[in-house]
Design an enzyme around this catalytic site. Structure first.
Site, PDB file in Angstrom:
ATOM      1  N   CYS A 154       5.559  44.476  18.622  1.00 47.10           N
ATOM      2  CA  CYS A 154       4.871  46.005  18.675  1.00 47.10           C
ATOM      3  C   CYS A 154       3.645  46.287  17.852  1.00 47.10           C
ATOM      4  O   CYS A 154       2.897  47.140  17.807  1.00 47.10           O
ATOM      5  CB  CYS A 154       5.980  46.873  17.761  1.00 47.10           C
ATOM      6  SG  CYS A 154       7.551  47.467  18.744  1.00 47.10           S
ATOM      7  N   TYR A 178       2.256  54.369  17.529  1.00 45.31           N
ATOM      8  CA  TYR A 178       2.424  54.994  16.261  1.00 45.31           C
ATOM      9  C   TYR A 178       0.899  55.041  15.977  1.00 45.31           C
ATOM     10  O   TYR A 178      -0.265  54.007  15.750  1.00 45.31           O
ATOM     11  CB  TYR A 178       2.847  54.126  15.215  1.00 45.31           C
ATOM     12  CG  TYR A 178       3.103  54.860  13.815  1.00 45.31           C
ATOM     13  CD1 TYR A 178       4.080  56.100  13.828  1.00 45.31           C
ATOM     14  CD2 TYR A 178       2.721  55.174  12.875  1.00 45.31           C
ATOM     15  CE1 TYR A 178       4.380  56.591  12.999  1.00 45.31           C
ATOM     16  CE2 TYR A 178       2.637  55.433  11.111  1.00 45.31           C
ATOM     17  CZ  TYR A 178       3.642  56.541  11.763  1.00 45.31           C
ATOM     18  OH  TYR A 178       3.600  57.612  10.942  1.00 45.31           O
ATOM     19  N   ASN A 180      -1.035  54.247  13.588  1.00 44.49           N
ATOM     20  CA  ASN A 180      -2.054  53.138  12.784  1.00 44.49           C
ATOM     21  C   ASN A 180      -1.989  51.847  13.930  1.00 44.49           C
ATOM     22  O   ASN A 180      -3.072  50.424  13.439  1.00 44.49           O
ATOM     23  CB  ASN A 180      -1.264  52.834  11.218  1.00 44.49           C
ATOM     24  CG  ASN A 180       0.132  51.845  11.846  1.00 44.49           C
ATOM     25  OD1 ASN A 180       0.480  52.408  12.880  1.00 44.49           O
ATOM     26  ND2 ASN A 180       0.915  51.777  10.677  1.00 44.49           N
ATOM     27  N   LYS A 181      -1.423  51.775  15.016  1.00 51.61           N
ATOM     28  CA  LYS A 181      -1.495  50.866  15.922  1.00 51.61           C
ATOM     29  C   LYS A 181      -2.987  50.538  16.070  1.00 51.61           C
ATOM     30  O   LYS A 181      -3.848  51.319  16.385  1.00 51.61           O
ATOM     31  CB  LYS A 181      -0.730  50.799  17.197  1.00 51.61           C
ATOM     32  CG  LYS A 181       0.775  51.155  16.507  1.00 51.61           C
ATOM     33  CD  LYS A 181       1.608  49.088  15.708  1.00 51.61           C
ATOM     34  CE  LYS A 181       2.697  49.187  15.583  1.00 51.61           C
ATOM     35  NZ  LYS A 181       3.479  50.147  15.129  1.00 51.61           N
ATOM     36  N   GLN A 182      -3.147  49.593  16.708  1.00 49.49           N
ATOM     37  CA  GLN A 182      -4.329  49.014  18.138  1.00 49.49           C
ATOM     38  C   GLN A 182      -4.726  50.636  19.395  1.00 49.49           C
ATOM     39  O   GLN A 182      -5.376  51.092  19.013  1.00 49.49           O
ATOM     40  CB  GLN A 182      -4.042  47.790  18.923  1.00 49.49           C
ATOM     41  CG  GLN A 182      -4.174  46.597  17.998  1.00 49.49           C
ATOM     42  CD  GLN A 182      -2.863  46.431  17.556  1.00 49.49           C
ATOM     43  OE1 GLN A 182      -1.992  47.352  17.470  1.00 49.49           O
ATOM     44  NE2 GLN A 182      -3.510  44.755  17.293  1.00 49.49           N
TER      45      GLN A 182
END
Length: 370
Positions: A154, A178, A180-182
């Site tokens: 994830c 989400y 804040n992910k890459q």
């Protein structure tokens, strides 16, 4: 200057594709999700990709689809976001924790074998912060004891172990998106696998257990509403069109931090191993024991610098302590690492000026707290 901990990288292409969906009137179970799945399967190097509404949902589907149930055990890490263990509890199985390696913060593969019992059904490694776990040893143990591997990727889209993409190293893997992910789809996740039976089960489970024939209101098993909507899939397509550029720019921010923080006493920078290619989800530093991480964190926050402790050990979460009787001292490396780690501002469009501000604030705090 206020600098957030994270932030998504969204542009005109994302707006264009979202508007396409809005104008089409087709908001769910449509062509955008199918296209996003095709792109993700190609990127991960797997035959199948099954979109869903979160990484947590993807992990839960895999635990269920693999037949893991009440009384079974799944070996995993206590240094992770809580979803990587909760997904096991959803099926009334038991997460069995193994302490972490102090260099990579990933599960310590030298301790896994001692935790395997006749009830063990799977190993669930987490590629923490985008740092791939030692999948060579995990695969060896899984093969030796006939165990499944569920990769929690994830935080690790784009990461590689010995040149092979994270997510494609076990029986199945999960990516999450989400904000804040890459890459982001707002909320969302995706399961990737080469196993046709597993893929078909996940396609069914995410859609209320609908049968493989796709007949309306025909439900052949217990399932959930874990579907990804078309608006989220549209964002995913736009993000995937420039995934390599996004990952390259995040690497550049990480490189700036390495260069500007490497001589700051008392700060331990992220460390990798030779076989791992990191995909930068967050940039987590660690303070030496003589520094008060919490005091530094609060001062930085008051100065407008976004920062958070990453992670609080799962076994010391109140629910896990009540449910399983965990206590401080059970996993000493995890606890030692967790007391010193701090995620500092890190996002795709971060400028060198912003990095310099963060570094200056950290230097000042280290001098005060020494």
């Amino acid at each position: 200057m206020k600098i957030p901990l994270s932030g998504p990288d969204l542009g005109e292409r994302e707006k264009e594709l979202v508007l396409e969906v809005l104008e089409s009137g087709h908001l769910g179970l449509g062509p955008k999700a199918v296209e996003f799945e095709r792109m993700m399967a190609e990127y991960a190097g797997t035959k199948y990709a099954i979109s869903c509404n979160s990484g947590t949902s993807g992990l839960h589907m895999l635990v269920h689809a693999m037949g893991i149930k009440d009384g079974d055990e799944v070996i995993t890490t206590p240094f992770s976001f809580v979803a990587s263990s909760n997904c096991v509890l959803f099926e009334r199985a038991t997460p069995v924790f193994v302490d972490i390696d102090e260099q990579t913060y990933n599960i310590d593969v030298t301790q896994i074998e001692a935790k395997i019992t006749e009830r063990t059904k799977a190993i669930l490694p987490v590629h923490v912060f985008g740092q791939p776990a030692n999948m060579t040893e995990i695969r060896r143990l899984a093969d030796k004891y006939n165990l499944k591997i569920i990769e929690d990727s994830c935080e690790a889209i784009g990461a590689k172990w010995k040149g092979k993409p994270a997510g494609a190293l076990g029986d199945a893997g999960v990516f999450a998106f989400y904000p804040n992910k890459q890459l982001t789809t707002g909320e969302g996740g995706i399961v990737v696998t080469d196993d046709e039976e597993l893929a078909n089960l996940c396609f069914s489970l995410r859609n209320q257990g609908r049968g493989e024939d796709g007949l309306w209101l025909s439900h052949v098993r217990l399932g959930w509403n874990y579907r990804m909507d078309e608006l989220s899939a549209a964002l995913g397509i736009a993000q995937m069109e420039r995934v390599e550029d996004i990952l390259k720019r995040r690497q550049a921010v990480a490189d700036m931090y390495f260069e500007k923080l490497r001589d700051v006493p008392g700060i331990i920078l992220p460390q990798s191993v030779e076989d791992a290619e990191v995909s930068w989800f967050v940039y987590v530093i660690r303070f030496a024991p003589e520094f008060n991480r919490d005091e530094i964190m609060h001062t930085l926050s008051n100065d407008g610098i976004g920062c958070r402790p990453y992670f609080t050990p799962i076994h010391l979460q109140p629910f896990y302590m009540e449910q399983f009787g965990f206590k401080e001292g059970d996993f000493p490396v995890t606890e030692r690492v967790a007391k010193g780690t701090l995620a500092i501002p890190f996002f795709t469009n971060m400028t060198e000026e912003q990095v310099d501000v963060v570094v200056a604030k950290l230097r000042a705090q280290v001098q005060v707290n020494v």
